[in-house]
Write a protein that holds these residues in place. Structure first.
Motif, PDB file in Angstrom:
ATOM      1  N   PRO A   1       0.826  -1.212   0.000  1.00  0.00           N
ATOM      2  CA  PRO A   1       0.000   0.000   0.000  1.00  0.00           C
ATOM      3  C   PRO A   1       0.855   1.254   0.000  1.00  0.00           C
ATOM      4  CG  PRO A   1       0.067  -0.959   2.192  1.00  0.00           C
ATOM      5  CD  PRO A   1       0.794  -1.917   1.289  1.00  0.00           C
ATOM      6  N   GLY A   2       0.216   2.386  -0.265  1.00  0.00           N
ATOM      7  CA  GLY A   2       0.930   3.644  -0.408  1.00  0.00           C
ATOM      8  C   GLY A   2       1.687   4.086   0.825  1.00  0.00           C
ATOM      9  N   CYS A   3       1.284   3.620   2.010  1.00  0.00           N
ATOM     10  CA  CYS A   3       1.961   4.049   3.233  1.00  0.00           C
ATOM     11  C   CYS A   3       3.437   3.682   3.246  1.00  0.00           C
ATOM     12  CB  CYS A   3       1.263   3.462   4.460  1.00  0.00           C
ATOM     13  SG  CYS A   3       1.306   1.651   4.521  1.00  0.00           S
ATOM     14  N   VAL A   4       3.803   2.603   2.532  1.00  0.00           N
ATOM     15  CA  VAL A   4       5.205   2.182   2.496  1.00  0.00           C
ATOM     16  C   VAL A   4       6.071   3.259   1.854  1.00  0.00           C
ATOM     17  CG1 VAL A   4       6.799   0.421   1.623  1.00  0.00           C
ATOM     18  CG2 VAL A   4       4.538  -0.246   2.447  1.00  0.00           C
ATOM     19  N   MET A   5       5.456   4.071   0.988  1.00  0.00           N
ATOM     20  CA  MET A   5       6.196   5.128   0.292  1.00  0.00           C
ATOM     21  C   MET A   5       6.550   6.281   1.216  1.00  0.00           C
ATOM     22  SD  MET A   5       4.991   7.239  -3.105  1.00  0.00           S
ATOM     23  CE  MET A   5       3.334   7.447  -2.422  1.00  0.00           C
ATOM     24  N   TYR A   6       5.644   6.621   2.151  1.00  0.00           N
ATOM     25  CA  TYR A   6       5.872   7.842   2.933  1.00  0.00           C
ATOM     26  C   TYR A   6       6.144   7.610   4.418  1.00  0.00           C
ATOM     27  CZ  TYR A   6       0.913   7.301   4.187  1.00  0.00           C
ATOM     28  OH  TYR A   6      -0.279   6.810   4.650  1.00  0.00           O
ATOM     29  N   ALA A   7       5.765   6.456   4.962  1.00  0.00           N
ATOM     30  CA  ALA A   7       5.990   6.185   6.387  1.00  0.00           C
ATOM     31  C   ALA A   7       7.373   5.558   6.582  1.00  0.00           C
ATOM     32  CB  ALA A   7       4.913   5.266   6.938  1.00  0.00           C
ATOM     33  N   LYS A   8       8.026   5.932   7.674  1.00  0.00           N
ATOM     34  CA  LYS A   8       9.381   5.436   7.935  1.00  0.00           C
ATOM     35  C   LYS A   8       9.405   3.924   8.085  1.00  0.00           C
ATOM     36  CE  LYS A   8      13.794   6.004   9.089  1.00  0.00           C
ATOM     37  NZ  LYS A   8      14.795   6.497   8.127  1.00  0.00           N
ATOM     38  N   ARG A   9       8.471   3.378   8.862  1.00  0.00           N
ATOM     39  CA  ARG A   9       8.401   1.940   9.089  1.00  0.00           C
ATOM     40  C   ARG A   9       6.960   1.468   8.948  1.00  0.00           C
ATOM     41  NH1 ARG A   9      13.474   0.028   8.304  1.00  0.00           N
ATOM     42  NH2 ARG A   9      14.970   1.332   9.424  1.00  0.00           N
TER      43      ARG A   9
END
Length: 339
Positions: free
Chosen positions: A286-294
């Protein structure tokens, strides 16, 4: 062992290490087990608070703390790990390579529940580096009944408590999805994140495809990369429930069997894990992997890199500890995320 006044113990054999603690200076054994006490040692022993001292007496029914620690070590040791020297009755396990630590939790709990002995370890399923401490073990008293250590062996049963799985070389294919990237409306900022995380392991990126939201095109790219010898496929984007998000469908149509779509982890709830031919991971990130550190990706990737087949049951257990707190300074994996 026998207790006697320190001033009367000259010539006797110490049955345990004597520790000296000077705040900010040292915490170490000033005398080791087996040391024969000399006249000049008495003032030193008194200075560390030893007005009375235990000296060694043989007893065929008892084990000394060092020997008992070796029994615990034999239940813990495994490939890719080595022991420290025995110090103050304690042995530590040290990693001989980078990898992921696996812990037989039930076996560990059974032994610790026996009392008078302990094994403490790092969390399992997390990456470790060569030279890291993995576990420490000792008994609580200075001596223990041999019969009790035999019960510990029985509780341990077959196999070892710990395993250190080495990373494998993986050929990885990346499929970046999204009309906005495919048509050049925005820059692809997702793929560089994936490449950066893969660079921490022994990986070779054998191909990168950029697709629009057409599921047939995505499926075709997945199959192309599989035909080119990929050991792992990572698809980025298109993982939510919006009508245009077709990546899960495309993964299913590639022939990969979905293990789980969704995970009790934040960030990472829309994560998809599947396997092609039962062995090749095909991931939907999901897109969170692009902007979240972990994210969920950091919890799963190290395990996949050892060749472990992560299951839905494994993912289901991640809820407790599955909330990343997005700390201003990230200390992962030395934090509560995923534990």
């Amino acid at each position: 062992m026998k207790l006697m006044k320190t001033k009367d113990a000259v010539g006797q054999i110490l049955c345990h290490d004597i520790t000296q603690i000077i705040k900010g200076v040292t915490k170490d054994a000033v005398f080791r087990k087996g040391h024969i006490i000399r006249e000049e040692d008495v003032p030193v022993l008194l200075s560390v608070g030893k007005d009375h001292i235990y000296i060694w007496e043989n007893n065929e029914n008892m084990l000394h703390e060092n020997d008992a620690a070796l029994v615990l070590y034999d239940m813990c040791k495994n490939d890719n790990m080595s022991p420290s020297q025995i110090k103050e009755g304690k042995i530590e396990l040290i990693a001989e390579c980078d990898g992921v630590l696996k812990v037989d939790t039930e076996k560990l709990n059974r032994i610790n529940s026996l009392g008078e002995m302990m094994i403490a370890s790092r969390h399992g399923n997390f990456p470790v580096k060569k030279g890291d401490k993995l576990a420490g073990m000792r008994i609580i008293p200075l001596v223990i009944e041999k019969e009790k250590m035999e019960r510990a062996k029985e509780a341990g049963g077959e196999g070892q408590i710990f395993e250190l799985r080495k990373y494998l070389h993986k050929k990885v294919g990346i499929v970046t999805t999204g009309n906005e990237v495919y048509h050049g409306r925005i820059e692809d900022t997702f793929t560089p994140v994936i490449k950066e995380k893969l660079a921490e392991f022994d990986t070779e990126i054998i191909g990168h495809r950029v697709s629009d939201d057409n599921p047939e095109r995505i499926t075709g790219y997945i199959r192309e990369l599989l035909d080119e010898g990929a050991d792992m496929i990572i698809c980025t984007g298109g993982m939510s429930v919006d009508p245009d998000d077709k990546t899960p469908l495309a993964i299913r149509n590639s022939g990969a069997k979905v293990e789980t779509y969704g995970a009790p982890v934040l960030p990472g709830a829309m994560f998809l894990l599947s396997y092609y031919n039962e062995t090749i991971p095909v991931l939907g990130l999901p897109g969170c992997v692009m902007y979240a550190k972990r994210t969920i990706f950091d919890l799963v990737l190290p395990r996949l890199m050892t060749g472990e087949k992560v299951t839905k049951e494994d993912i289901d257990t991640l809820g407790e500890g599955g909330l990343c707190l997005s700390c201003p300074v990230c200390t992962f994996p030395n934090c509560g995320f995923g534990k």
